[in-house]
Design a protein around this motif. Sequence first.
Motif, PDB file in Angstrom:
ATOM      1  N   VAL A 189      44.502  19.368  69.637  1.00 25.93           N
ATOM      2  CA  VAL A 189      45.134  20.012  70.789  1.00 25.93           C
ATOM      3  C   VAL A 189      44.141  20.984  71.407  1.00 25.93           C
ATOM      4  O   VAL A 189      43.441  21.696  70.691  1.00 25.93           O
ATOM      5  CB  VAL A 189      46.406  20.784  70.372  1.00 25.93           C
ATOM      6  CG1 VAL A 189      47.064  21.422  71.582  1.00 25.93           C
ATOM      7  CG2 VAL A 189      47.382  19.866  69.661  1.00 25.93           C
ATOM      8  N   THR A 190      44.084  20.990  72.726  1.00 29.02           N
ATOM      9  CA  THR A 190      43.191  21.920  73.425  1.00 29.02           C
ATOM     10  C   THR A 190      44.020  22.921  74.215  1.00 29.02           C
ATOM     11  O   THR A 190      44.820  22.532  75.069  1.00 29.02           O
ATOM     12  CB  THR A 190      42.246  21.165  74.374  1.00 29.02           C
ATOM     13  OG1 THR A 190      41.483  20.218  73.623  1.00 29.02           O
ATOM     14  CG2 THR A 190      41.298  22.126  75.063  1.00 29.02           C
ATOM     15  N   PHE A 191      43.864  24.200  73.901  1.00 33.54           N
ATOM     16  CA  PHE A 191      44.540  25.259  74.640  1.00 33.54           C
ATOM     17  C   PHE A 191      43.553  25.884  75.619  1.00 33.54           C
ATOM     18  O   PHE A 191      42.473  26.311  75.227  1.00 33.54           O
ATOM     19  CB  PHE A 191      45.054  26.342  73.682  1.00 33.54           C
ATOM     20  CG  PHE A 191      46.128  25.865  72.755  1.00 33.54           C
ATOM     21  CD1 PHE A 191      47.434  25.722  73.193  1.00 33.54           C
ATOM     22  CD2 PHE A 191      45.841  25.542  71.443  1.00 33.54           C
ATOM     23  CE1 PHE A 191      48.431  25.267  72.338  1.00 33.54           C
ATOM     24  CE2 PHE A 191      46.818  25.088  70.581  1.00 33.54           C
ATOM     25  CZ  PHE A 191      48.118  24.945  71.029  1.00 33.54           C
ATOM     26  N   ASN A 192      43.953  25.902  76.872  1.00 33.47           N
ATOM     27  CA  ASN A 192      43.125  26.486  77.917  1.00 33.47           C
ATOM     28  C   ASN A 192      43.752  27.803  78.341  1.00 33.47           C
ATOM     29  O   ASN A 192      44.894  27.845  78.797  1.00 33.47           O
ATOM     30  CB  ASN A 192      43.042  25.533  79.111  1.00 33.47           C
ATOM     31  CG  ASN A 192      42.143  26.086  80.190  1.00 33.47           C
ATOM     32  OD1 ASN A 192      40.961  26.305  79.990  1.00 33.47           O
ATOM     33  ND2 ASN A 192      42.730  26.322  81.359  1.00 33.47           N
ATOM     34  N   PRO A 231      37.829  19.916  77.659  1.00 34.91           N
ATOM     35  CA  PRO A 231      38.456  18.704  78.192  1.00 34.91           C
ATOM     36  C   PRO A 231      37.988  18.363  79.597  1.00 34.91           C
ATOM     37  O   PRO A 231      38.136  17.230  80.042  1.00 34.91           O
ATOM     38  CB  PRO A 231      39.950  19.056  78.192  1.00 34.91           C
ATOM     39  CG  PRO A 231      39.982  20.538  78.335  1.00 34.91           C
ATOM     40  CD  PRO A 231      38.763  21.060  77.619  1.00 34.91           C
ATOM     41  N   GLU A 232      37.418  19.342  80.286  1.00 33.93           N
ATOM     42  CA  GLU A 232      36.963  19.124  81.662  1.00 33.93           C
ATOM     43  C   GLU A 232      35.638  19.840  81.873  1.00 33.93           C
ATOM     44  O   GLU A 232      35.348  20.846  81.209  1.00 33.93           O
ATOM     45  CB  GLU A 232      37.996  19.671  82.649  1.00 33.93           C
ATOM     46  CG  GLU A 232      39.352  18.991  82.528  1.00 33.93           C
ATOM     47  CD  GLU A 232      40.451  19.815  83.162  1.00 33.93           C
ATOM     48  OE1 GLU A 232      41.528  19.256  83.414  1.00 33.93           O
ATOM     49  OE2 GLU A 232      40.218  21.014  83.390  1.00 33.93           O
ATOM     50  N   ALA A 233      34.854  19.301  82.777  1.00 31.02           N
ATOM     51  CA  ALA A 233      33.598  19.971  83.116  1.00 31.02           C
ATOM     52  C   ALA A 233      33.899  21.306  83.784  1.00 31.02           C
ATOM     53  O   ALA A 233      34.883  21.446  84.516  1.00 31.02           O
ATOM     54  CB  ALA A 233      32.771  19.093  84.040  1.00 31.02           C
ATOM     55  N   ALA A 273      41.246  23.855  88.034  1.00 28.86           N
ATOM     56  CA  ALA A 273      41.923  22.894  87.163  1.00 28.86           C
ATOM     57  C   ALA A 273      41.865  23.407  85.740  1.00 28.86           C
ATOM     58  O   ALA A 273      40.866  23.940  85.313  1.00 28.86           O
ATOM     59  CB  ALA A 273      41.240  21.531  87.242  1.00 28.86           C
ATOM     60  N   ALA A 274      42.956  23.250  85.031  1.00 32.73           N
ATOM     61  CA  ALA A 274      42.984  23.717  83.643  1.00 32.73           C
ATOM     62  C   ALA A 274      44.289  23.469  82.922  1.00 32.73           C
ATOM     63  O   ALA A 274      45.324  23.347  83.533  1.00 32.73           O
ATOM     64  CB  ALA A 274      42.681  25.206  83.630  1.00 32.73           C
ATOM     65  N   PRO A 275      44.258  23.415  81.634  1.00 36.62           N
ATOM     66  CA  PRO A 275      45.420  23.389  80.731  1.00 36.62           C
ATOM     67  C   PRO A 275      45.454  24.659  79.847  1.00 36.62           C
ATOM     68  O   PRO A 275      44.413  25.233  79.631  1.00 36.62           O
ATOM     69  CB  PRO A 275      45.205  22.124  79.888  1.00 36.62           C
ATOM     70  CG  PRO A 275      43.772  21.758  80.050  1.00 36.62           C
ATOM     71  CD  PRO A 275      43.201  22.556  81.199  1.00 36.62           C
TER      72      PRO A 275
END
Length: 224
Positions: free
Chosen positions: A125-128, A22-24, A207-209
């Motif tokens: 859904v993205t789990f980080n 979801p993020e670089a 940054a993260a989820p």
Amino acid sequence: MSHRHTPPGQHEHDFEAAHGLPEALPAGERLLWQGAPDWRALAWHVFHVREVLVYFALLLGWRALDVGLAGGGPGQALLALLWLTPLAALALGLLGVLAWLSARTAVYTVTTRRTVMRVGIVLSVTFNLPHRQVDGVALRPRANGRGDLALQLAPGERIGWLHLWPHARPWRVRRPEPALRCIPDAARVGALLSQALAERPLAPLAAAPAAVARPAARPDTALA
């Protein structure tokens, strides 16, 4: 840990900065591995196609025997099985399709600092999972080099089992463990993940989820 859903009105995965992410990745974080479940192994081990196949085989055999004991001939036995055979084919076909869709829509990513799981057939859904919130990893080897890698989350971290399934370690409902299911070359990926956990930084990620879970016991093998 955190998780992220696809924003309403946006095309599936349009928000991803890179495939499965979801993020670089921030400076200093490297991609170690990325992959997906093998759908055939997923059908066999997770959706239990083998057990369903055996069940219908026994059911058909019992039905044919019942007709034979009642004095019916081969033609009558075949006729009695006609209504069961399409039902068995439908059930097995549905399980196969579910396994294929689950594998096709899943992307597992392991970096030097986190494991990211983008999963979900209808709702993505993205789990980080930052590695600083993971206590260890357990390997369950399967045939042909495939296997499951279960992430044992630190105490206090938790993701709902239903949110994870089928990407969860089996029978760990009270303390769910996110799992990379039926991935190829599982031992090598497990070694990479174990090494990343051993070298994980203690500071929070920029940054993260994410998500949560734990354990490691037989027949799985603890790697870290």
